[in-house]
Design a protein around this motif. Structure first.
Motif, PDB file in Angstrom:
ATOM      1  N   LEU A 217       0.830  -1.202   0.000  1.00  0.00           N
ATOM      2  CA  LEU A 217       0.000   0.000   0.000  1.00  0.00           C
ATOM      3  C   LEU A 217       0.869   1.257   0.000  1.00  0.00           C
ATOM      4  N   ASP A 218       0.232   2.390  -0.267  1.00  0.00           N
ATOM      5  CA  ASP A 218       0.930   3.679  -0.315  1.00  0.00           C
ATOM      6  C   ASP A 218       0.309   4.608   0.732  1.00  0.00           C
ATOM      7  N   ARG A 219       1.171   5.219   1.549  1.00  0.00           N
ATOM      8  CA  ARG A 219       0.705   6.144   2.584  1.00  0.00           C
ATOM      9  C   ARG A 219      -0.161   7.256   2.006  1.00  0.00           C
ATOM     10  N   ARG A 220       0.058   7.637   0.761  1.00  0.00           N
ATOM     11  CA  ARG A 220      -0.668   8.750   0.153  1.00  0.00           C
ATOM     12  C   ARG A 220      -2.170   8.494   0.082  1.00  0.00           C
ATOM     13  N   ASP A 221      -2.573   7.236   0.154  1.00  0.00           N
ATOM     14  CA  ASP A 221      -3.998   6.914   0.100  1.00  0.00           C
ATOM     15  C   ASP A 221      -4.710   7.269   1.402  1.00  0.00           C
ATOM     16  N   ASP A 222      -3.972   7.411   2.489  1.00  0.00           N
ATOM     17  CA  ASP A 222      -4.563   7.784   3.774  1.00  0.00           C
ATOM     18  C   ASP A 222      -3.598   8.716   4.512  1.00  0.00           C
ATOM     19  N   SER A 223      -3.711  10.005   4.217  1.00  0.00           N
ATOM     20  CA  SER A 223      -2.883  10.998   4.902  1.00  0.00           C
ATOM     21  C   SER A 223      -3.549  11.511   6.165  1.00  0.00           C
ATOM     22  N   VAL A 224      -4.779  11.079   6.439  1.00  0.00           N
ATOM     23  CA  VAL A 224      -5.499  11.547   7.619  1.00  0.00           C
ATOM     24  C   VAL A 224      -4.963  10.880   8.884  1.00  0.00           C
ATOM     25  N   THR A 225      -4.794   9.565   8.861  1.00  0.00           N
ATOM     26  CA  THR A 225      -4.411   8.809  10.058  1.00  0.00           C
ATOM     27  C   THR A 225      -3.156   9.363  10.743  1.00  0.00           C
ATOM     28  N   PRO A 226      -2.061   9.676  10.016  1.00  0.00           N
ATOM     29  CA  PRO A 226      -0.865  10.184  10.716  1.00  0.00           C
ATOM     30  C   PRO A 226      -1.018  11.603  11.260  1.00  0.00           C
ATOM     31  N   LEU A 227      -2.088  12.301  10.885  1.00  0.00           N
ATOM     32  CA  LEU A 227      -2.277  13.682  11.342  1.00  0.00           C
ATOM     33  C   LEU A 227      -3.089  13.779  12.633  1.00  0.00           C
ATOM     34  N   LEU A 228      -3.649  12.661  13.087  1.00  0.00           N
ATOM     35  CA  LEU A 228      -4.554  12.690  14.241  1.00  0.00           C
ATOM     36  C   LEU A 228      -3.819  12.488  15.561  1.00  0.00           C
ATOM     37  N   ASN A 229      -4.294  13.185  16.613  1.00  0.00           N
ATOM     38  CA  ASN A 229      -3.829  12.882  17.962  1.00  0.00           C
ATOM     39  C   ASN A 229      -4.227  11.466  18.328  1.00  0.00           C
ATOM     40  N   GLN A 230      -3.398  10.806  19.123  1.00  0.00           N
ATOM     41  CA  GLN A 230      -3.644   9.416  19.505  1.00  0.00           C
ATOM     42  C   GLN A 230      -3.994   9.323  20.986  1.00  0.00           C
ATOM     43  N   TRP A 231      -4.778   8.278  21.356  1.00  0.00           N
ATOM     44  CA  TRP A 231      -5.247   8.158  22.742  1.00  0.00           C
ATOM     45  C   TRP A 231      -5.047   6.771  23.336  1.00  0.00           C
ATOM     46  N   THR A 232      -4.240   5.917  22.702  1.00  0.00           N
ATOM     47  CA  THR A 232      -3.804   4.681  23.369  1.00  0.00           C
ATOM     48  C   THR A 232      -2.385   4.914  23.879  1.00  0.00           C
ATOM     49  N   TYR A 233      -1.990   4.186  24.904  1.00  0.00           N
ATOM     50  CA  TYR A 233      -0.755   4.494  25.645  1.00  0.00           C
ATOM     51  C   TYR A 233       0.475   4.555  24.737  1.00  0.00           C
ATOM     52  N   GLN A 234       0.731   3.474  24.016  1.00  0.00           N
ATOM     53  CA  GLN A 234       1.911   3.410  23.156  1.00  0.00           C
ATOM     54  C   GLN A 234       1.892   4.526  22.114  1.00  0.00           C
ATOM     55  N   ALA A 235       0.733   4.729  21.480  1.00  0.00           N
ATOM     56  CA  ALA A 235       0.622   5.741  20.433  1.00  0.00           C
ATOM     57  C   ALA A 235       0.776   7.150  20.996  1.00  0.00           C
ATOM     58  N   MET A 236       0.238   7.404  22.187  1.00  0.00           N
ATOM     59  CA  MET A 236       0.385   8.718  22.823  1.00  0.00           C
ATOM     60  C   MET A 236       1.848   9.018  23.144  1.00  0.00           C
ATOM     61  N   VAL A 237       2.541   8.018  23.651  1.00  0.00           N
ATOM     62  CA  VAL A 237       3.964   8.215  23.983  1.00  0.00           C
ATOM     63  C   VAL A 237       4.740   8.587  22.719  1.00  0.00           C
ATOM     64  N   HIS A 238       4.455   7.892  21.616  1.00  0.00           N
ATOM     65  CA  HIS A 238       5.177   8.180  20.366  1.00  0.00           C
ATOM     66  C   HIS A 238       4.796   9.553  19.813  1.00  0.00           C
ATOM     67  N   GLU A 239       3.525   9.917  19.925  1.00  0.00           N
ATOM     68  CA  GLU A 239       3.066  11.198  19.384  1.00  0.00           C
ATOM     69  C   GLU A 239       3.604  12.373  20.190  1.00  0.00           C
ATOM     70  N   LEU A 240       3.548  12.280  21.510  1.00  0.00           N
ATOM     71  CA  LEU A 240       3.895  13.428  22.348  1.00  0.00           C
ATOM     72  C   LEU A 240       5.348  13.429  22.827  1.00  0.00           C
ATOM     73  N   LEU A 241       5.980  12.249  22.927  1.00  0.00           N
ATOM     74  CA  LEU A 241       7.351  12.171  23.454  1.00  0.00           C
ATOM     75  C   LEU A 241       8.340  11.565  22.466  1.00  0.00           C
ATOM     76  N   THR A 242       7.853  10.767  21.530  1.00  0.00           N
ATOM     77  CA  THR A 242       8.624  10.074  20.483  1.00  0.00           C
ATOM     78  C   THR A 242       9.387   8.860  21.031  1.00  0.00           C
ATOM     79  N   ILE A 243       9.064   7.699  20.483  1.00  0.00           N
ATOM     80  CA  ILE A 243       9.773   6.454  20.796  1.00  0.00           C
ATOM     81  C   ILE A 243      10.804   6.218  19.706  1.00  0.00           C
ATOM     82  N   ASN A 244      12.052   6.067  20.086  1.00  0.00           N
ATOM     83  CA  ASN A 244      13.128   5.810  19.126  1.00  0.00           C
ATOM     84  C   ASN A 244      13.831   4.518  19.511  1.00  0.00           C
ATOM     85  N   ASN A 245      13.547   3.446  18.760  1.00  0.00           N
ATOM     86  CA  ASN A 245      14.106   2.120  19.073  1.00  0.00           C
ATOM     87  C   ASN A 245      13.879   1.740  20.543  1.00  0.00           C
TER      88      ASN A 245
END
Length: 565
Positions: A217-245
């Motif tokens: 698949l190509d990310r260009r088909d859904d550019s909405v999902t990466p633009l949204l705030n997240q509300w599950t624990y793992q996703a929130m940490v990555h969105e607001l603090l960034t998980i790197n490896n």
């Protein structure tokens, strides 16, 4: 199909095959991440790996002939040249060389010629050429994989190698389907098929019925999902603090103690994190409270050391107690910082408006909310830009859209030009003309009906209404309804859409934790089906905007030159 198990198996094999004795593990920049994301340093120490070294290090060499050297690097020309230089002036007793992917015979010959002291005991290919984030999630660490909205040749080669390594490590030779509206997806499908032909011996696995399926698949088909705030624990940490490896920096957290300035968030080594990856923000607060209550009970019991038996029990329990203490401190700090950021930047109100844009067609109401948030001091620059981009994607073709005035409002607010100038490129990247799917469900009577009834009845959580496009595609795929015209087979003899039980989804342009949650839900609720999700990288909103910027810059430069000429 568990990529963590597959990667750990390869790394364990490397260490065990070198036999007993003290060892050094020599890595390159990429394999350092590949190893560290699935193996803790303490586990390495238990297997007599006492030293970690980078092949590309500029530090002065120390000769330690009493150590065996396990080399694990990607099979690049640069790595082969550096390894040949190491073998000409060896610092270790013996070398066990492992490449993370297929190595050319000419490169093996170059190493053999460099090994004048005959210290290389083994050379093997082990196909751990990807970052295994979770059992069903991997990525290739390739931010910004396209330029001018097309593959660069090095990126296409790396994506092909990484995806081939995943398939080899899982022993799968799948049927390929790809997104027909994406030239990048078609090219990657063709490149993978050529790899199957070129490396036919490696891919000669026993054929399963139905065969596994690779869906590109190509990310260009859904550019909405990466633009949204997240509300599950793992996703929130990555969105607001960034998980790197699996590592999260808390250095910017007010009054954070030194030992918590960087923490490891690994589901493999943190039971609390593993159990709460997909918990929503409300649930995680209650769970943290329960964890603290349990810790305080144990703390009180440890204070009652009155006899020899009590002392013995305390000593036996101390490692477990200390581990629990570290877990509590880490997650209380992380959740506390998430709460602070949510409150400080009015993220709940921002998220409600984002969800309205993504899931409902209420133009005037959404526009009023956006202007109110753009004029609020609490709203971050990043959130303001995301709201305007979501509005632009949703109402690009609306006769009365207000995109120009919203961009002007961003400028007057003093938003960085890097972001204000990215609103229209976002439409080039993921707008109506770029998409092959009905992203907002406006042409789907079933989706429209569901949206209507959802609006009438309300929803349990207004912040998590959105479902990524991937959810709909997987549902159609597993029910045999995924249209072959939109997602054709690549060089396949199958005339009817298959209902596969093993699916590997690969997203060009990066995946998100929201899509990982969607795959987790499929794996948890659909009996007998296993879905694996991967992408060129793992996005939060900032990295996605960087991806769009890089992808569209070259295209706009070409357009500007064409206009001037």
């Amino acid at each position: 199909m568990d990529v963590i198990v597959a990667a750990r198996k390869y790394i364990t094999k490397m260490i065990e095959e070198s036999g007993p004795g003290m060892k050094v593990l020599m890595l390159d920049k990429e394999t350092t991440g590949i190893v560290s994301i699935v193996f803790a340093q303490s586990e390495m120490l238990q297997q007599e790996v006492y030293l970690f070294e980078r092949l590309d290090s500029d530090l002065p060499p120390d000769v330690m002939r009493h150590l065996k050297c396990i080399v694990f690097v990607r099979p690049t020309r640069d790595n082969v040249a550096k390894l040949a230089r190491e073998l000409r002036r060896p610092r270790y007793g013996y070398y066990y060389v492992y490449f993370s992917n297929v190595i050319a015979k000419a490169d093996v010959k170059q190493l053999a010629e460099a090994d004048e002291n005959e210290l290389v005991r083994d050379v093997q290919e082990l196909y751990a050429d990807y970052l295994a984030v979770g059992p069903h999630l991997f990525h290739l660490g390739m931010p910004s994989c396209s330029q001018g909205l097309a593959w660069t040749q090095p990126s296409l080669t790396r994506a092909t190698q990484g995806l081939a390594a995943v398939l080899l490590s899982l022993k799968k030779c799948p049927v390929i389907r790809y997104q027909n509206s994406s030239e990048m997806a078609r090219k990657l499908a063709e490149s993978i098929r050529l790899t199957f032909t070129k490396e036919a011996t490696l891919f000669s696995f026993r054929r399963a019925e139905p065969p596994p399926l690779l869906l590109i698949l190509d990310r260009r088909d859904d550019s909405v999902t990466p633009l949204l705030n997240q509300w599950t624990y793992q996703a929130m940490v990555h969105e607001l603090l960034t998980i790197n490896n699996n590592r999260v920096s808390l250095a910017e957290v007010p009054n954070v103690p030194p030992e918590l300035k960087e923490v490891v968030m690994s589901a493999e080594h943190d039971e609390f994190y593993a159990q709460n990856l997909f918990s929503n923000f409300g649930e995680i607060g209650q769970t943290i409270k329960s964890l603290m209550d349990e810790y305080q009970k144990k703390l009180q019991s440890q204070k009652k050391v009155e006899s020899i038996a009590d002392m013995k029990q305390f000593v036996e329990m101390y490692p477990q107690f200390k581990k629990m203490s570290g877990t509590v401190a880490k997650h209380v700090t992380v959740v506390g910082e998430l709460s602070r950021l949510v409150d400080r930047h009015a993220l709940l109100e921002c998220s409600e408006t984002e969800q309205e844009l993504a899931c409902h067609d209420e133009h005037q109401q959404s526009l009023q909310r956006i202007y109110r948030l753009l004029n609020s001091e609490k709203t971050r620059e990043l959130d303001a830009v995301r709201l305007v981009m979501l509005y632009a994607l949703r109402y690009e073709t609306h006769s009365n859209n207000d995109i120009n005035r919203l961009v002007d409002t961003l400028r007057r607010r003093g938003v960085d030009d890097k972001y204000t100038k990215l609103v229209y490129p976002m439409l080039d990247y993921g707008g109506a003309r770029a998409r092959g799917s009905d992203l907002f469900g406006d042409d789907d009577p079933v989706a429209v009906t569901k949206r209507f009834f959802k609006g009438v009845k309300g929803v349990d959580n207004i912040y998590t209404q959105h479902k990524p496009l991937l959810s709909r595609l997987l549902d159609d795929l597993l029910k045999g309804r995924l249209r072959e015209t939109a997602y054709p087979y690549h060089s396949s003899s199958y005339s009817q859409p298959l209902r596969p039980v093993e699916v590997i989804v690969f997203m060009i342009g990066g995946v998100t934790y929201e899509e990982s949650l969607a795959v987790h839900q499929v794996n948890s609720t659909v009996p007998g089906v296993r879905v694996l999700l991967g992408g060129t990288c793992l996005h939060n909103s900032r990295s996605f905007l960087d991806e769009v910027l890089t992808a569209t810059q070259a295209a706009h430069a070409l357009q500007a030159r064409a206009t001037r000429s």
